[in-house]
Design an enzyme around this catalytic site. Structure first.
Site, short mmCIF file in Angstrom:
data_model
loop_
_atom_site.label_atom_id
_atom_site.label_comp_id
_atom_site.label_asym_id
_atom_site.label_seq_id
_atom_site.Cartn_x
_atom_site.Cartn_y
_atom_site.Cartn_z
N HIS A 161 -8.66 -2.20 -1.10
CA HIS A 161 -8.99 -1.42 0.09
C HIS A 161 -10.35 -1.90 0.58
CE1 HIS A 161 -6.23 1.09 -2.27
NE2 HIS A 161 -5.80 1.54 -1.10
N HIS A 217 2.08 -0.70 7.65
CA HIS A 217 1.65 0.36 6.71
C HIS A 217 1.81 1.72 7.39
CE1 HIS A 217 -0.29 1.74 3.13
NE2 HIS A 217 -1.47 1.98 3.65
N ASP A 277 -5.00 -2.99 2.33
CA ASP A 277 -4.37 -1.85 3.00
C ASP A 277 -5.31 -1.20 4.01
OD1 ASP A 277 -2.10 -2.23 1.58
OD2 ASP A 277 -2.03 -0.22 0.72
N HIS A 313 -0.22 6.74 8.81
CA HIS A 313 -0.51 6.87 7.38
C HIS A 313 -0.15 8.24 6.78
CE1 HIS A 313 -2.59 6.02 3.57
NE2 HIS A 313 -2.63 4.77 3.96
ZN LIG Z 1 -3.10 3.11 2.86
#
Ligand SMILES: [Zn+2]
Length: 237
Positions: free
Chosen positions: A198, A104, A53, A108
């Site tokens: 991540h 994504h 991500d 954000h």
């Molecule tokens: Zn994220």
């Protein structure tokens, strides 16, 4: 007076129950009100998808790509549109290496209690950035913070978009060391698992350091590491 207090009490209870339900719904990784959501694949095949991500970032994308290339493994990168256009060479490098790009959102935000127009803009601007990077495959969506409630799932259903969450995550908290992250991921993966990592920011050194051990550990257990499109056998753009 007592009757009034009783009535207020019931209302309070109702509001609390409703809030708790909405909170659970917004956070759920395997249920949303509308549209297709995938948190894992029901299969006995030893396949697993690594998903990353955020980003891409200038500094860390090349490191992650080098690790994946060393093991000849393909993965799925859920990028933000803003970062994909700021660091367009990095987005292109991900695509050129044969990996999958996912959406994504643009910036954000938590897409809960946001207008339909905001949601549309966040998603569609990001699609454009992903296509500009040269990616031709299906674009799945992963909500920022995994949060979704009403309008976001509604938008995704209207546009026949697949939401992809995850069922294995070992680096949710900063401060977990690389060995622990790797051990937990390898221990928790089952056939059809979707792993969230991540790896794109400076604070995520431990996750990047864990990546080789995760790949080695999963391959040693006989797992084939695939992109999300491969896992869902989806070749539609
Ligand atoms: Zn994220």
């Amino acid at each position: 007076m007592r009757r009034l207090l009783k009535r207020v009490g019931w209302w309070l209870l109702l509001v609390l129950l409703l809030s708790a339900t909405l909170l659970l719904l917004a956070r759920s990784r395997d249920f949303q009100l509308f549209g297709q959501l995938v948190s894992h694949l029901d299969t006995h095949e030893p396949v697993v998808a690594l998903t990353f991500d955020d980003g891409p970032s200038e500094q860390f994308t090349p490191q992650v790509l080098a690790i994946l290339a060393r093991y000849q493994v393909k993965a799925t990168f859920f990028v933000t549109g803003r970062e994909a256009s700021q660091h367009s060479a990095m987005a292109k490098a991900i695509v050129a290496a044969g990996h999958q790009l996912g959406n994504h959102s643009w910036s954000h935000p938590r897409l809960v209690f946001r207008s339909y127009a905001v949601i549309t803009n966040e998603i569609e601007r990001t699609d454009i950035a992903i296509r500009q990077a040269g990616y031709l495959g299906p674009i799945y969506f992963r909500p920022p913070y995994g949060k979704k409630l009403l309008l976001l799932p509604w938008y995704l259903k209207q546009h026949q978009r697949v939401t992809v969450t995850w069922n294995v995550e070992a680096d949710a908290d900063l401060g977990v060391d690389a060995d622990t992250i790797a051990q937990q991921v390898v221990a928790q993966v089952k056939p059809g698992s979707i792993v969230l990592l991540h790896v794109m920011y400076a604070s995520r050194e431990a996750s990047r350091a864990a990546l080789p051990s995760i790949i080695e550990g999963l391959q040693a257990k006989g797992y084939r590491l695939v992109t999300m499109a491969e896992m869902l056998q989806d070749s539609q753009p």
